[in-house]
Design a protein around this motif. Structure first.
Motif, PDB file in Angstrom:
ATOM      1  N   LEU A   1      -1.491   1.282   4.820  1.00 25.68           N
ATOM      2  CA  LEU A   1      -0.760   2.379   4.722  1.00 25.68           C
ATOM      3  C   LEU A   1      -0.030   2.869   3.925  1.00 25.68           C
ATOM      4  O   LEU A   1      -0.297   4.418   3.707  1.00 25.68           O
TER       5      LEU A   1
ATOM      6  N   PHE B   1      -4.893   3.538   0.094  1.00 24.77           N
ATOM      7  CA  PHE B   1      -6.581   3.799   0.655  1.00 24.77           C
ATOM      8  C   PHE B   1      -6.012   4.368   2.260  1.00 24.77           C
ATOM      9  O   PHE B   1      -5.301   4.217   2.976  1.00 24.77           O
ATOM     10  N   LYS B   2      -7.324   5.767   2.227  1.00 26.93           N
ATOM     11  CA  LYS B   2      -6.729   6.778   4.053  1.00 26.93           C
ATOM     12  C   LYS B   2      -6.975   5.797   4.902  1.00 26.93           C
ATOM     13  O   LYS B   2      -7.976   4.831   4.912  1.00 26.93           O
ATOM     14  N   PRO B   3      -6.332   5.852   6.278  1.00 29.97           N
ATOM     15  CA  PRO B   3      -6.365   5.309   6.918  1.00 29.97           C
ATOM     16  C   PRO B   3      -7.445   5.066   8.061  1.00 29.97           C
ATOM     17  O   PRO B   3      -8.119   4.437   8.577  1.00 29.97           O
TER      18      PRO B   3
ATOM     19  N   LEU C   1       4.725   8.011   4.473  1.00 33.09           N
ATOM     20  CA  LEU C   1       4.619   7.022   5.995  1.00 33.09           C
ATOM     21  C   LEU C   1       5.067   7.888   7.664  1.00 33.09           C
ATOM     22  O   LEU C   1       3.998   8.294   8.578  1.00 33.09           O
TER      23      LEU C   1
ATOM     24  N   GLU D   1      -0.133  11.640  -0.800  1.00 30.63           N
ATOM     25  CA  GLU D   1      -1.114  11.052  -0.820  1.00 30.63           C
ATOM     26  C   GLU D   1      -0.605  10.796  -2.592  1.00 30.63           C
ATOM     27  O   GLU D   1      -0.995   9.560  -2.990  1.00 30.63           O
TER      28      GLU D   1
ATOM     29  N   LYS E   1       2.216   7.568  -2.582  1.00 35.11           N
ATOM     30  CA  LYS E   1       1.346   6.159  -2.215  1.00 35.11           C
ATOM     31  C   LYS E   1       0.538   5.614  -3.278  1.00 35.11           C
ATOM     32  O   LYS E   1       0.640   4.809  -3.787  1.00 35.11           O
TER      33      LYS E   1
ATOM     34  N   ILE F   1      -7.732  -2.169  -4.145  1.00 33.28           N
ATOM     35  CA  ILE F   1      -7.507  -0.636  -3.556  1.00 33.28           C
ATOM     36  C   ILE F   1      -6.708   0.330  -4.588  1.00 33.28           C
ATOM     37  O   ILE F   1      -7.019   1.613  -4.028  1.00 33.28           O
TER      38      ILE F   1
END
Lengths: 363, 244
Positions: free
Chosen positions: A203, A207-209, B52, B72, B75, B103
């Motif tokens: 999370l 990488f989007k949920p 989050l 975004e 992250k 990822i």
């Protein structure tokens, strides 16, 4: 896209390296098909019967021979009195008694069956009546009648002339297995990441949920495609169940049902916190209704209205109807519009609910 | 230059204020210790900084991006390693590296270079094809840290990274942290071990959702007349009203 592929590859590693998962994916479908195809069967085979023969002529002999010739019946004994027959019924030695009266009396042939198991009794009665009434010796003797229904119906079994149980079970097993793989495995897979703490790491990554969930579901969708094909091959060549209708149609409706199951799995993963809980919820809330309320084992029409009502929200009910329509009856796409519509609605509804819930969980 | 700036950052859950107007700044390459008893609000604060969890009020800029609107982007520029184990036990060492490299969108070439470099630094070349769950815990933690910074983030958040690890391995782990810091990666670390707090450039201590103290370990020790960080922590934590 690259992220997505890395992630799907990882999911396949999880699946291939876990013995339990591999067993569920590969062995269970085959076991279920064989179990339902051979062991758990509602078909009548070699039911023992007795004959109470007052007539003692070639008519009775011929009747016994013809009943014996079918694979449904096996003569246990020719009894001399009704009391003897009753004792045999009580001891469970026989399921059916055929009595042939003396020609001088009213020429009625009596059939009595042990109705402890009503389904079996109905079937026995039908088979025996059919055999006796079409027997040429009975036809040639106008003085003989059968004590069974006053009007003798002409029986014509549509779509499944041999009344094979597999015709009913194969669609049911498909509904069960797709639910098992898509819902149970997906929910357990997602919850495992929560339990291990790796979900947090994912999370926090870019990488989007939504993609995490999609990537989790994709391998199971692919594997369920393989399973659909395996089941169809087994049922076609092992159990002799034909695919009368369009394969493409059957395949499409299976994918739709798999999607509904995936959404249910996702929903469960937002409720459960441990893998055991996920397993238990999918077992109780998904597997049991599929087995009990989908019409796979017990006919829905015979249930009390409240259960009939409840059966409507079991996706497997609609899927099984659709599969039967296509596979067994060979009906075209129009015939399953209602069923596919309901499944589509369920898929959309569950997606909205579970995505919402998934987001709340992230907070 | 600051990589983390918060201004009266607050998070409420209903009537409960988990994080109460915290304001601090962290410089680039700094090792910032984030201390507090259980339930003091550390995890909630960290989750907000990682993008989050959306704050109730206040401001926070992480790696140059706003936590409200640009989570975004945040992250992409941070790394994260949690107290629970962050790698997949049923994946091989190199498969884990490739997964996280994938990822974070590393190119094939860069990923290959990074993998070799990382295995060499950790002396894990022989274990390339070993399943991670069969590695000793200390190695796993070091590997997890290296994977968390595989994309050269601006900041790496470590949530009690050394839980359950023996002192020798902890020492080695901190060497990795120093190396990362030397490469200008900011390290934001929570810990329960007070000896680790001494290794940080600066330490903040949270009590009941507020930052009660924030300075270098030596200044904190002088201010609170303590011989070590444990003494500082005890005298502050005693003030706490809310329990776990």
């Amino acid at each position: 896209m690259k992220q997505f592929i890395s992630f799907i590859r990882k999911e396949f590693y999880h699946i291939f390296r876990d013995v339990r998962t591999m067993i569920i994916l590969l062995v269970i479908p085959i076991v279920l098909i064989i179990l339902f195809g051979y062991a758990i069967t509602t078909e009548i085979k070699s039911s023992p019967f007795a004959v109470l023969d007052y007539r003692r002529d070639d008519v009775t002999a011929k009747l016994i021979e013809q009943l014996q010739a079918s694979e449904y019946f096996e003569l246990y004994k020719i009894v001399d009195s009704y009391d003897e027959a009753e004792t045999l019924f009580r001891q469970g030695k026989i399921r059916m008694l055929v009595s042939a009266p003396q020609p001088s009396k009213e020429g009625v042939i009596g059939i009595e069956v042990d109705a402890t198991d009503p389904n079996e009794a109905t079937a026995l009665l039908q088979y025996a009546t059919a055999i006796i009434s079409t027997s040429d010796i009975v036809m040639r003797n106008p003085d003989i009648q059968i004590a069974q229904p006053g009007i003798m119906p002409t029986v014509n079994l549509l779509y499944n002339p041999q009344m094979k149980g597999a015709y009913n079970f194969v669609p049911g097993v498909m509904g069960l297995i797709l639910m098992l793989i898509c819902a149970m495995m997906t929910s357990v897979g997602i919850v495992r990441e929560k339990e291990l703490g790796t979900m947090e790491v994912l999370l926090v990554s870019p990488f989007k949920p939504v993609y995490i969930v999609l990537a989790k579901a994709t391998p199971y969708l692919l594997l369920s495609v393989i399973n659909i094909i395996t089941i169809l091959l087994l049922s076609r060549f092992l159990l002799g169940v034909p695919i009368v209708g369009s394969f493409t149609l059957l395949f499409s409706v299976s994918i739709l049902y798999a999607l509904v199951s995936l959404c249910l799995g996702l929903l469960i993963s937002t409720i459960a916190d441990t893998q055991q809980a996920a397993m238990l919820i999918s077992g109780m809330a998904l597997m049991l209704p599929v087995i009990l309320l989908s019409g796979m084992v017990f006919p829905i029409e015979n249930m009390p209205w409240i259960l009939q009502l409840f059966a409507n929200i079991v996706p497997a009910k609609w899927y099984i109807i659709a599969v039967k329509n296509i596979m067994i009856k060979g009906l075209p796409a129009e015939a399953i519009l209602k069923e596919s519509g309901i499944l589509l609605f369920m898929a959309l509804f569950l997606t909205v609910v579970s995505v919402k819930r998934f987001k709340i969980r992230l907070e | 230059m600051y990589v983390i700036e918060t201004d009266r950052l607050t998070k409420q859950f209903g009537n409960f204020t988990a994080v109460d107007q915290i304001s601090f700044k962290v410089s680039s390459g700094e090792i910032f210790g984030f201390l507090g008893a259980n339930g003091a609000g550390k995890t909630t604060a960290m989750r907000m900084l990682c993008g989050l969890s959306i704050p109730t009020s206040g401001k926070a800029i992480v790696a140059g991006f706003d936590v409200y609107k640009e989570s975004e982007q945040i992250k992409k520029h941070i790394g994260y390693m949690s107290q629970k184990f962050s790698l997949y036990g049923d994946l091989k060492v190199w498969e884990n590296i490739r997964l996280f490299g994938g990822i974070y969108g590393l190119s094939r070439k860069r990923l290959a270079d990074k993998t070799d470099e990382l295995l060499h630094t950790l002396d894990l070349e022989k274990e390339r094809n070993t399943l991670v769950h069969s590695l000793p815990l200390g190695w796993k933690q070091k590997l997890a840290f290296s994977v968390a910074i595989i994309h050269d983030p601006k900041i790496v958040f470590l949530d009690e990274p050394t839980g359950g690890v023996d002192p020798v391995t902890r020492r080695q782990f901190w060497e990795l942290i120093y190396e990362a810091s030397a490469r200008d990666i900011t390290v934001f670390v929570t810990t329960h071990y007070m000896d680790e707090a001494e290794y940080c450039n600066r330490v903040s201590i949270m009590v009941d959702g507020r930052v009660e103290a924030l300075d270098t370990p030596s200044v904190l020790k002088t201010t609170y007349h303590a011989d070590n960080m444990n003494g500082v922590f005890q005298s502050l934590a005693r003030k706490a009203i809310r329990g776990e």
